[in-house]
Design an enzyme around this catalytic site. Structure first.
Site, PDB file in Angstrom:
ATOM      1  CG  HIS A 103      -4.297   7.911  -0.657  1.00  0.00           C
ATOM      2  ND1 HIS A 103      -5.435   7.394  -0.129  1.00  0.00           N
ATOM      3  CD2 HIS A 103      -3.328   7.655   0.235  1.00  0.00           C
ATOM      4  CE1 HIS A 103      -5.165   6.852   1.041  1.00  0.00           C
ATOM      5  NE2 HIS A 103      -3.895   7.006   1.280  1.00  0.00           N
ATOM      6  CE  LYS A 146      -4.960 -17.288  13.843  1.00  0.00           C
ATOM      7  NZ  LYS A 146      -4.401 -18.480  13.243  1.00  0.00           N
ATOM      8  CD  GLU A 169      -2.564  -1.548   0.132  1.00  0.00           C
ATOM      9  OE1 GLU A 169      -3.224  -0.626  -0.352  1.00  0.00           O
ATOM     10  OE2 GLU A 169      -2.510  -2.701  -0.356  1.00  0.00           O
ATOM     11  CG  ASP A 225      -1.528 -16.488  12.659  1.00  0.00           C
ATOM     12  OD1 ASP A 225      -2.063 -16.125  11.590  1.00  0.00           O
ATOM     13  OD2 ASP A 225      -1.866 -17.519  13.263  1.00  0.00           O
TER      14      ASP A 225
END
Lengths: 408, 408, 408, 408
Positions: D400, D230, D99, D305
């Site tokens: 951006h 998660k 990104e 993770d």
């Protein structure tokens, strides 16, 4: 005959709820049930007995298995100057509560707002009641076809649903899916009624139509918990239910200091740290100090559905400095109230509504309930302002030591 | 003299809340306030006037600015067989409501449970009231030192806090942080009182001690919204507040079919699709059908704090097949009730508690409030069971067409 | 010259990010930054150095201050038979992960689904990207006027917003209020791009228009956290963001027993007790076992925005018996994926998308991204099925003992 | 032989995952799987092939069915001055992302913080990994007995659980109930490992003990979703999981204006309106701007993770004025990281950890992982500060347009 009935009750041969039809008079049935309990349990229920209620008006409408009435003290806060779309002027707000200090606190907030020129705007920004049946289809594909069918047949569904009601109007249906289950959240305008009953009956007809016309669909439950009735839920907070109302006021600095005995800066800090940070940290979906206190007291006074305090008291309090003055607003996404039907027609509740000029149907329909909603939101504004001021100045515990027990 | 006072009120020279001390009798002050409103607003408040309340007992304890009382129909459901730790036997549960069909529905659930041998277990698994002041420190390091100081000085804090109360006992203090802000969630046992007031006063003393002894700490608000009082929050659902209670029953298959007119399988499906999937989809933190209906009706009947219906009605309903029978349980993590103080001492509310043998202090302290909590949880079990059965059999709308307006 | 630059870096006279323009070649700048770190920290970064990336393609697009690349093992699961609207046939799903046992587990789920005839339906039910600037107005009245102005001028806003983009289309604007603050949630279709960047730029233009044309409005933040980007939120779960996708399969009983080594009944129980009851009890907004594992592995493999794993992995798993077979569905309300732009154009990520025939723009625009979303949802279905089966049969810990470390 | 195997694969007679044992070399198996896909799908996977990984080290530990590797650009932000308990000094933070603008933005935040004297405090306030199996008992009474048994036998359970691990220590077990279901949330310290695998295996042993010793208990699932792994959940936010870390800094006014190109007042406003009000309005449980961006980039760089980005990125940003300076803090309740095991041992990930001096076991055990957690939290602080500044000054869209696609 009464003794016979009492004996049957005491022997367990007769159920309490059968008395109304047996004796043909619910006032007598109420007396018999109370008498039965007094004998059975060996106690006196004379206060519960001392009621002005005509139970022939109550049974079949508001309560069953009646034994009398509960009496709750009724106070008023005000005058509260409201500048709404429907409520314009000064109002006294009836508040039924057993919690000492609450009415006094709201009253103080009313004074601060009224002295500052009133709740400078109060608006109902959306208004509808929702019921969301849940359906099971054979597959995802069928579920999507069903959703499309509902969309294509909206007019038909609307006609069928509205055939059951004089005031209810089906506004829209929004589908939600999990796999092959479909919830249809049906939104209705309901005039001056809170409308849950009206909407339940209308939805039932719509459901029957769907089951008849769309092969393979099965309604699992007329209420699928996406209505969302009497449960706190982000869905209501985001989409609204009942009236979504906002009320704001600009409270003058000297009023904050003299009436509320607090500093504007300190109130701003309490709101941010308690109502925003604290609620966020607690995993709450209510970002306010005690909307529920004001909502519960007004609901009880005016015959609203008390279980709906749950979602009606969700919402956001916002406070900021504006020059030296204090800008304060409350946003209630899901305020569920009515001025006809339900408990509003009971004698004391009706009078309480009349104190605000809010009893009964409005002209045009819905205007009375909206007026009432505006007053309630303004009272919530007053209550929030007052408690935040008390907390910011360290007065909470002191008020409780003086006046009964606690809030917030 | 009354006319003079009324004239002063009407001219706006006198505030309503000053009447009690001016006339030295709150019954007269109540009369004057009502009279004032009648004249000012040109209406009659004769039903509100017809009260058995002695306002000299009410003012300073339960309500201010009183003008009379609200009367709400009181019904009973039962007998309900409860097999709790404190509540053992059959009970009639007083329910005050204006929502038709509710008492009848709960009553049906009581019958099903009692016929099946009762709520086969009902237990209070934790019991305390919480107050969570929020503090600001100069830095994170200071905040951590403060947390350590509180831990190290727990005994001292406990002594100071408990000096304000006969029954309150400080059990523990749990800190939560955001940056340099610290919330101290203080847990107290409160005997038979709901305890919010007791705990507020005790916490205030503890806070004063902390501010005195720990340099640089400042209490921003005595309530930091992690209490969590009168707001729905996952914190209460996870950690409990008031009583955490569970009630379960095994309802016989023939009872399901004959009393509830439903099939066990269909009830299981409604619970999973509505109460679990539906609530999950709606972003709710209550996974039940209508705990709030039962809670609100019992709370109103017995003088509990109605704003606490919000968190007291959070919880989980679980239903499954066991052989052909139906196992059902309700889990209420945050049921806040008391049998002394607050509204419990009002005349009709006291009688309502007496119907269950729950009025006043228990021996040992706390046992009466726990007994009451067990009965309430069992009544919630009955109410859930009955509504789920009605929904599963498609009876909800029909009941509402017959009996007033709605629930669920 | 390199030594000079390194010396300047080591003396702290030069910033790392200035190297690209100074040396005019980002591959050299990357080398210099790495060399600097090696000297400064006295270590070797030779693995990070061993990259196929052309950093002149990366800088200004995907990353800054580059020093090399990270390498993550890439596995595949499949073939997975998908019956979507765009994805039809068997696919191998690329999965990049460092968590042992994950690919094997998903692979097993793929086998079970494919043997049963495939994910029998997979559909994108809504598709848009959202950006929600927040505005401050002078009062509630102004806020409501602003909301009306936005509604009345939707076409104008749409034109201005779309002038910045070839594929982005403004679909609708939904307002949310707190007091005098207004959030405008602007929904765009974004072709085959995930679209966050496109939508941010388009929203900026729309905001500039609003500030120019509507007196007194001020945009507080171009993102007001109601977008909701990279945060878990009920708003996205209810309204969707990116693709809302559902996938279902009917897994044959013998496949459950032989491939998944489990019983259908036990899988149903685990889903209800873990994914529904457990998540509800934990205050979660994800009612699944491990969507995030599959989402993260596919996102990493295919160059998606990894921070969006947060909301893309929210959702619901549902399992039930159908005859003896097992019906299973997954519902992902907020799956944010693209097949053009962002990380998709990086060399390995592009190849990973090509494995599924999903790289680049689709014809018509958007079809490739939807095809990809369907495959991802089907892979999630496979992953859920496999883990639920393992848990139901008590195999989780055993798999972890054998194959690296853990999941779920 | 390779051609034979490829033919078997292409004919569907051989499964991809069987290759490793068949050819006895996972590098060759990886080649064969890739070759198979290239032929089958008629494409080239040469970039995926270009990997430094030794798949004999990967298979059985980090990934299965490997076909190569994914490469992601790795940048650094820093130097970042951290004043933690374990991390003391200046650090470069490795960030792997696709990104554009993200590393540059975090880098700017690092500069502002370092120039102001560093993250003036960063502390791990709790540290443990949780696994929560769910059990079914015959009745509520049995469930309560089971809870008591677990409490009474804690030492025994601890011994059994710890017999499976060198570093894991069972700290406590907290029970949660719904009816007769019991979740036992088992908390372990796990040294320098994130610990999910260690804890899963230890919990399995504990569960086996319980099922053996306590009659009638049945473990429904080793993970009952109260772990919470998660999935975003208020439970983790309230109780913590992994490391609970707080980091704060006081950023000088001139640094805010010159480095961040913003005013302190505007940053405060954006934080309150976006991160508090906006998240509250959206029903989010993350009250920050983009924790997930920083967390995902560090996790990917260092072999954490990635599915745990979900809960690790929950948390609170707080900003306020202090004199003219800007106080800013971030609170991360559930940051799950390790410096041994899992993906940390992969070549590039290991080097990335070495850049911070965080690779491998610490002395004492756990100190390295805590040091790493402190650096991560400080980097999150930098990232939040920078984005809030950009938003407050209206720079987001501009960044951006210049640098690839979006964040926030």
């Amino acid at each position: 005959m009464y003794e016979e009935l009492l004996n049957s009750l005491l022997k367990g041969e007769l159920s309490l709820h059968r008395l109304d039809s047996l004796v043909g008079d619910s006032n007598k049935a109420t007396y018999l049930r109370r008498e039965y309990l007094e004998r059975k349990l060996n106690l006196k229920l004379e206060k519960i007995a001392s009621s002005i209620l005509d139970f022939n008006e109550v049974i079949g409408r508001n309560c069953e298995n009646t034994i009398g009435a509960v009496q709750v003290p009724l106070g008023v806060a005000g005058p509260l100057l409201v500048r709404g779309e429907y409520a314009k002027g000064e109002y006294y707000v009836p508040l039924a509560t057993t919690e000492g200090a609450l009415v006094a606190s709201i009253n103080r907030g009313c004074k601060a707002i009224t002295l500052s020129g009133g709740a400078s705007a109060t608006k109902v920004i959306s208004d509808y009641m929702a019921r969301a049946p849940v359906f099971k289809l054979g597959s995802l594909e069928d579920a999507l076809k069903f959703v499309k069918w509902v969309k294509d047949n909206f007019q038909l569904i609307k006609e069928v649903a509205e055939s059951t009601t004089r005031y209810g109007r089906l506004l829209s249906i929004k589908p939600y899916l999990i796999g092959r289950y479909v919830w249809l959240r049906m939104l209705f305008s309901t005039g001056d009624a809170m409308g849950m009953n009206m909407v339940t009956i209308a939805s039932q007809k719509a459901v029957e139509l769907m089951e008849r016309e769309f092969p393979g669909v099965k309604c699992v439950s007329l209420s699928g918990n996406m209505c969302v009735d009497k449960k706190p839920a982000f869905l209501n907070e985001l989409e609204g239910r009942g009236k979504s109302v906002i009320s704001e006021a600009l409270v003058k600095e000297d009023v904050v200091r003299e009436v509320l005995k607090a500093s504007p800066e300190a109130i701003v800090e309490v709101n941010i740290v308690k109502n925003l940070l604290g609620s966020a940290r607690a995993g709450s979906l209510s970002f306010n100090a005690h909307f529920a206190n004001i909502i519960a007291a007004v609901f009880l006074a005016t015959g609203q559905d008390l279980a709906q305090v749950v979602e009606s008291s969700m919402g956001y309090t916002w406070v900021e400095l504006r020059g030296g003055d204090l800008y304060v607003s409350v946003t209630l996404p899901s305020l569920e109230v009515g001025t006809v039907g339900g408990g509003t027609r009971l004698p004391t509740q009706r009078e309480a509504l009349e104190i605000m000029g809010c009893y009964g149907p409005g002209d045009p329909p819905g205007s009375n309930a909206r007026k009432f909603a505006e007053i309630v939101a303004s009272a919530v504004l007053a209550g929030e302002l007052s408690l935040l001021a008390a907390l910011s100045a360290g007065h909470l515990a002191r008020a409780h030591e003086r006046l009964g027990r606690g809030k917030a």
